[in-house]
Design a protein around this motif. Sequence first.
Motif, PDB file in Angstrom:
ATOM      1  N   UNK A   1       0.816  15.477  -5.819  1.00  0.00           N
ATOM      2  CA  UNK A   1       2.059  15.378  -6.100  1.00  0.00           C
ATOM      3  C   UNK A   1       2.598  14.819  -4.575  1.00  0.00           C
ATOM      4  N   UNK A   2       2.549  13.514  -4.783  1.00  0.00           N
ATOM      5  CA  UNK A   2       3.372  12.931  -3.524  1.00  0.00           C
ATOM      6  C   UNK A   2       4.867  12.914  -3.699  1.00  0.00           C
ATOM      7  N   UNK A   3       5.699  11.996  -2.806  1.00  0.00           N
ATOM      8  CA  UNK A   3       7.170  12.191  -2.664  1.00  0.00           C
ATOM      9  C   UNK A   3       7.413  11.734  -4.390  1.00  0.00           C
ATOM     10  N   UNK A   4       7.043  10.893  -4.929  1.00  0.00           N
ATOM     11  CA  UNK A   4       7.662  10.512  -6.110  1.00  0.00           C
ATOM     12  C   UNK A   4       7.439  11.543  -7.370  1.00  0.00           C
TER      13      UNK A   4
ATOM     14  N   UNK B   1       1.006  -1.194   0.096  1.00  0.00           N
ATOM     15  CA  UNK B   1      -0.007  -0.054  -0.073  1.00  0.00           C
ATOM     16  C   UNK B   1       0.868   1.324   0.201  1.00  0.00           C
ATOM     17  N   UNK B   2       1.962   1.262   0.845  1.00  0.00           N
ATOM     18  CA  UNK B   2       2.835   2.369   0.869  1.00  0.00           C
ATOM     19  C   UNK B   2       3.485   2.707  -0.602  1.00  0.00           C
ATOM     20  N   UNK B   3       3.924   1.608  -1.124  1.00  0.00           N
ATOM     21  CA  UNK B   3       4.489   1.734  -2.699  1.00  0.00           C
ATOM     22  C   UNK B   3       3.414   2.126  -3.572  1.00  0.00           C
ATOM     23  N   UNK B   4       2.215   1.756  -3.358  1.00  0.00           N
ATOM     24  CA  UNK B   4       0.956   2.039  -4.275  1.00  0.00           C
ATOM     25  C   UNK B   4       0.880   3.459  -4.249  1.00  0.00           C
ATOM     26  N   UNK B   5       1.134   4.237  -3.278  1.00  0.00           N
ATOM     27  CA  UNK B   5       0.643   5.740  -3.101  1.00  0.00           C
ATOM     28  C   UNK B   5       1.303   6.430  -4.122  1.00  0.00           C
ATOM     29  N   UNK B   6       2.312   5.854  -4.549  1.00  0.00           N
ATOM     30  CA  UNK B   6       3.263   6.481  -5.810  1.00  0.00           C
ATOM     31  C   UNK B   6       2.366   6.736  -6.809  1.00  0.00           C
ATOM     32  N   UNK B   7       1.212   5.770  -7.213  1.00  0.00           N
ATOM     33  CA  UNK B   7       0.459   6.104  -8.200  1.00  0.00           C
ATOM     34  C   UNK B   7      -0.469   7.348  -8.407  1.00  0.00           C
ATOM     35  N   UNK B   8      -0.611   8.003  -7.120  1.00  0.00           N
ATOM     36  CA  UNK B   8      -1.504   9.102  -6.982  1.00  0.00           C
ATOM     37  C   UNK B   8      -1.263  10.253  -8.028  1.00  0.00           C
ATOM     38  N   UNK B   9       0.165  10.273  -8.541  1.00  0.00           N
ATOM     39  CA  UNK B   9       0.545  11.150  -9.349  1.00  0.00           C
ATOM     40  C   UNK B   9      -0.038  11.066 -10.545  1.00  0.00           C
TER      41      UNK B   9
END
Lengths: 256, 371
Positions: B317-320, B304-312
Amino acid sequence: MTTKIESRVTTGETVIEVAKVNKWFGDFHVLKDVSLSVKKGERIVICGPSGSGKSTLIRCINHLEEHQEGKITVNGTVLDENLKNITNVRREVGMVFQQFNLFPHMTILENLCFAPVWARNMPRKEAEETAVMYLERVGIAEQRDKYPGQLSGGQQQRVAIARSLCMNPSVMLFDEPTSALDPEMIKEVLDVMVELASSGMTMICVTHEMSFARLVADRVIFMDGGEIVEENTPDKFFDDPQIDRTQKFLSQILAH
Amino acid sequence: MTQITSEIGTKTFEPLAARGAPTQHIGPLNWLRKNLFKGWLNSLTSLVLIGVLLWVLPVMINWLFLDAVFRGNGEVCRQSAGACWPFIYEKIPVLMVGVYPQELIWRPAVAGVALLALVYLTFSDRIRGFVLIGAWLALPLFALVMIGGAFGMTEVNQSLWGGLMLSILLALVGVIVSIPLGVMLALGRFYGSPLVKALCIGFIELIRGVPLITILFMVSVMMPLFLPPEMIINNLMRIQIGMIFFSAAYMAEVIRGGLQAIPKGQTEASLALGVSPNHTILFVIVPQALRHVLPPLIGRCIALFKDTSLVIIVGLLDFLGMIKGAALDPDWLGFQTEAYFFAAFVYWLICYSLSRYGRALENRGPNGAKR
């Protein structure tokens, strides 16, 4: 374990009344018109071959199995669909299983306090005091903070007995309590059961420990094919069985 | 029972005294022979792997440290062959909180410190039970108040939230809400009436049959069209809900596996004691089931934590996302490698910590590997 325990049946008060009970597992007729009446303080041993319905019968008494026909009354409460009645009966009837079924994620003390706290709303402190008292009675108070997995089979079964006693039941059901134990541990569990019997507890035991039956039972019941075949005092049952099926069964289990 | 009669033995049984185990050959040379060079196949594998390490490690170390620039600006960096760390230092604030107002940055910082403190308390096993659960439930609320502003603090619009702060917030709220939701879905599927069961199965299979990106598009673009106009849910909230649903469906299936592993005797023993079915499920079944499935459950949290990068993809504008933005800064053009390396390192650090905590949890308690 040599002297016969005196019978404690004093009054004629009936605790359990099983009347014409029938039960099927699918198409398999597992209990056929079984009737049984247990008086206060009476100690009954049920034996019989596997698949004869003896476990199912006592599991019907606390409604772990549902009977389809007939009537079961415990302490005046009729077991029916009513969940409240069922829960009330279960609080009055303790049960000890072949596989102990202690809760592995709780310590011994937590195992014992669980039901009094959540089913009787007993304050935790009081529940712990009761628990320690029963642990002392079954002789393992020093193990109170261990987990069930750290105890031997015999110790676990004694904890299971103490856990049931913490609910202060008026009847105790034993479903082959020594069948899963190593030979050297059977005696320590039977000793606890004999002590319980001599304190006047009403007991129904499904067991093949015939020495226990002779010593403790007021009545021995033999079941086969879902029926009660024969029922008698232990001396008459073992020394002078009336029915050929009983004779055959006894010769089988006493032969070795 | 026929007594097996036998004469009482005349010899006394004397148990043998226990001997110590035979001494093992220890020392580095023996260790090498036993572990790396046992047989020609092992020796060959070891030699090849050592060769690869000798080739890759010096290159890495040179780039990361020896040739790297630690002070200076873009010009200095461009003249060196190594990594450009000043770029990362300068971008740290924006990577952490995105375009959050500079003068209010202390507020997410306070929330971050609270998170680190709670992580420390949890990892070091200082708090447990209801305190632990209560603290983790309270933390996201505290963080939301600090970041969003309430009780007289200046409000910060959610479109300004970003960076690692946003990633962690999405994952944290996602995990904390989706585990109980997953438990409920699993219980519904396992114990529920036919109607409840059908609804739970429908929900789980629907969500699991769709990629997360589709769900994010649905909640971001389609959901506003279906909701009544007076019901305004902002974009971030909708995306959070989407992630919770996605995660809960997977958690539910993991937890159902745990429920199936609990022997029937456990339920029977509890019911036979007169404990109500609800209390039995809550205190006897669910704790054991969760313990059984701890490894895959931790795996779901990491995923789930890694999947948050898809919100871009749906405009957050998340970390990635901030990493990507930072790499496009005209003053620091050409340092994408550093940016993505740093991103990988941060993701790895957080996921590895979670994984370590999960393993520590498995070893704890009555059925743990170490008692």
